[in-house]
Design an enzyme around this catalytic site. Structure first.
Site, PDB file in Angstrom:
ATOM      1  N   LYS A 194       7.396   6.257  19.441  1.00 59.55           N
ATOM      2  CA  LYS A 194       6.381   6.365  18.384  1.00 59.55           C
ATOM      3  C   LYS A 194       4.987   6.118  18.961  1.00 59.55           C
ATOM      4  O   LYS A 194       4.011   6.818  18.629  1.00 59.55           O
ATOM      5  CB  LYS A 194       6.691   5.350  17.281  1.00 59.55           C
ATOM      6  CG  LYS A 194       5.641   5.234  16.172  1.00 59.55           C
ATOM      7  CD  LYS A 194       5.661   6.422  15.243  1.00 59.55           C
ATOM      8  CE  LYS A 194       4.583   6.335  14.162  1.00 59.55           C
ATOM      9  NZ  LYS A 194       4.770   5.207  13.229  1.00 59.55           N
ATOM     10  N   ASN A 225      -4.360   8.581  17.664  1.00 60.30           N
ATOM     11  CA  ASN A 225      -5.158   7.727  16.776  1.00 60.30           C
ATOM     12  C   ASN A 225      -6.580   7.519  17.293  1.00 60.30           C
ATOM     13  O   ASN A 225      -7.545   7.842  16.584  1.00 60.30           O
ATOM     14  CB  ASN A 225      -4.449   6.394  16.540  1.00 60.30           C
ATOM     15  CG  ASN A 225      -3.567   6.418  15.310  1.00 60.30           C
ATOM     16  OD1 ASN A 225      -4.022   6.193  14.201  1.00 60.30           O
ATOM     17  ND2 ASN A 225      -2.287   6.701  15.509  1.00 60.30           N
ATOM     18  N   GLY A 231       0.829  -1.197   0.000  1.00 59.89           N
ATOM     19  CA  GLY A 231       0.000   0.000   0.000  1.00 59.89           C
ATOM     20  C   GLY A 231       0.860   1.241   0.000  1.00 59.89           C
ATOM     21  O   GLY A 231       1.907   1.282  -0.653  1.00 59.89           O
ATOM     22  N   ALA A 232       0.455   2.259   0.750  1.00 59.82           N
ATOM     23  CA  ALA A 232       1.167   3.532   0.712  1.00 59.82           C
ATOM     24  C   ALA A 232       2.596   3.398   1.238  1.00 59.82           C
ATOM     25  O   ALA A 232       3.556   3.816   0.576  1.00 59.82           O
ATOM     26  CB  ALA A 232       0.397   4.580   1.507  1.00 59.82           C
ATOM     27  N   ILE A 233       2.760   2.811   2.429  1.00 55.77           N
ATOM     28  CA  ILE A 233       4.103   2.658   2.997  1.00 55.77           C
ATOM     29  C   ILE A 233       4.882   1.572   2.260  1.00 55.77           C
ATOM     30  O   ILE A 233       6.051   1.755   1.891  1.00 55.77           O
ATOM     31  CB  ILE A 233       4.024   2.333   4.501  1.00 55.77           C
ATOM     32  CG1 ILE A 233       3.589   3.577   5.294  1.00 55.77           C
ATOM     33  CG2 ILE A 233       5.364   1.823   5.016  1.00 55.77           C
ATOM     34  CD1 ILE A 233       4.632   4.675   5.369  1.00 55.77           C
ATOM     35  N   GLY A 234       4.254   0.430   2.036  1.00 51.50           N
ATOM     36  CA  GLY A 234       4.951  -0.678   1.402  1.00 51.50           C
ATOM     37  C   GLY A 234       5.457  -0.352   0.012  1.00 51.50           C
ATOM     38  O   GLY A 234       6.599  -0.678  -0.345  1.00 51.50           O
ATOM     39  N   SER A 263      -4.048   7.578  10.738  1.00 55.25           N
ATOM     40  CA  SER A 263      -4.420   6.379   9.986  1.00 55.25           C
ATOM     41  C   SER A 263      -5.723   5.777  10.506  1.00 55.25           C
ATOM     42  O   SER A 263      -6.526   5.250   9.735  1.00 55.25           O
ATOM     43  CB  SER A 263      -3.299   5.341  10.066  1.00 55.25           C
ATOM     44  OG  SER A 263      -3.030   4.978  11.408  1.00 55.25           O
TER      45      SER A 263
END
Length: 332
Positions: free
Chosen positions: A205, A213, A9-12, A274
């Site tokens: 993090k 979130n 996806g976006a990160i991968g 997210s």
């Protein structure tokens, strides 16, 4: 080096594109329109650091890829237990699994020699051992992502900020497999420090994720809005303080102040987390790893954490009602 990205996806896809331009053999496993677009045109990354494109092999079938040296997991943590059939063709005897997940990982107490909870299973993220049965503990490499990306349209990744992917062994120290992957990621334009104690990075993090979130999903607010609203900012600070207490009770010592962490989130601006994006898209929320496991660790270590427990209860109900069938008007 051969790297498979499972869940590109976006990160991968961003990581895969960066590794590909460093000369690594990269295979992206994706689905849907994003898969079709990347097959036809490759991956286009639009970034304030400079746009670039890459043309790694893209497939919807991991069997086309075969055994890899590293599998980068771009899946949500709640998908891990059912990922076995996708993962199996990618695994050789020495394949490492790099889980770019938010929150507490399934391997958290693995490799902690001498720790009173060494080998303890975190039930929230590994219920009954279902995840560790699929993702063998010996294969795990920790990865903490300080990077924000979105799929602008199929095949196009918008890189918003950050390029850091901290890597580390669950048992600590600096291993050859972490160093080799770090060098490849750096050659592709990413920051990839190998941390001797990756758990400290996990907690730094997590301080942001555990508060922003769920609160963003409950309030529909952006990062900046939550920081600028006095009462919400105070609640965030309380949740972060409780998280630090749990981290230290569990044996870690993250060196960051609550105010510095909040100010860093405020500088992100009007960004949706997210979890809020998943809520708006009608997807299940990634609650267990981000806040559920933290509450579980509070119980294990004897930290009261009332704010975390209350927010966890509220976001759990939201996740249930958001995915339930609507109740007809006038019914009881």
């Amino acid at each position: 080096m051969k790297v498979a990205v499972l869940g590109a996806g976006a990160i991968g896809a961003y990581v895969g594109a960066a590794l590909h331009r460093s000369g690594v053999e990269v295979h992206l496993v994706a689905r849907g329109l994003h898969l079709d677009a990347m097959r036809r045109h490759g991956v286009l990354v639009r970034s304030p650091r400079g746009d670039f494109s890459a043309t790694p092999h893209v497939t919807g079938d991991p069997a086309e890829v075969g055994e890899a040296d590293y599998v980068f997991l771009g899946l949500k943590a709640h998908s891990y237990a059912t990922a076995g059939p996708l993962l199996a063709p990618l695994l050789g005897p020495g394949t490492a699994l790099v889980a770019a997940q938010n929150g507490i990982p399934w391997w958290y107490f693995h490799g902690l020699a001498g720790h009173p909870l060494e080998g303890h299973r975190v039930e929230t993220v590994d219920p009954g051992g279902a995840v560790s049965a699929v993702l063998e503990l010996r294969r795990a490499i920790g990865c903490v992502v300080y990077c924000s990306t979105v799929i602008e349209r199929p095949g196009v990744i918008r890189h918003l900020e950050g390029t850091r992917f901290s890597l580390g062994e669950p048992a600590g120290g600096v291993s050859g497999r972490c160093t080799a992957l770090s060098e490849a990621m750096i050659a592709g334009g990413l920051k990839a420090p190998v941390e001797p104690d990756i758990r400290n990075d996990i907690w730094i993090k997590l301080m942001g994720n555990v508060a922003f979130n769920p609160l963003s999903a409950l309030t529909r607010a952006t990062m900046a809005q939550m920081c600028e609203h006095a009462d919400t900012r105070a609640l965030v600070a309380t949740m972060m303080t409780e998280t630090l207490e749990i981290a230290r009770a569990a044996g870690s010592d993250p060196q960051v102040s609550v105010e510095k962490r909040i100010d860093g989130a405020w500088r992100v601006g009007h960004h949706k987390t997210s979890m809020l994006q998943d809520l708006e898209a009608g997807k299940p929320l990634e609650i267990d790893a981000i806040i559920g496991a933290v509450v579980e660790l509070a119980g294990l270590t004897g930290v009261p954490a009332p704010a975390l427990r209350h927010v966890h209860a509220a976001i759990g109900l939201l996740n249930r009602t958001a995915t339930a069938e609507p109740v007809p008007a006038g019914s009881h």
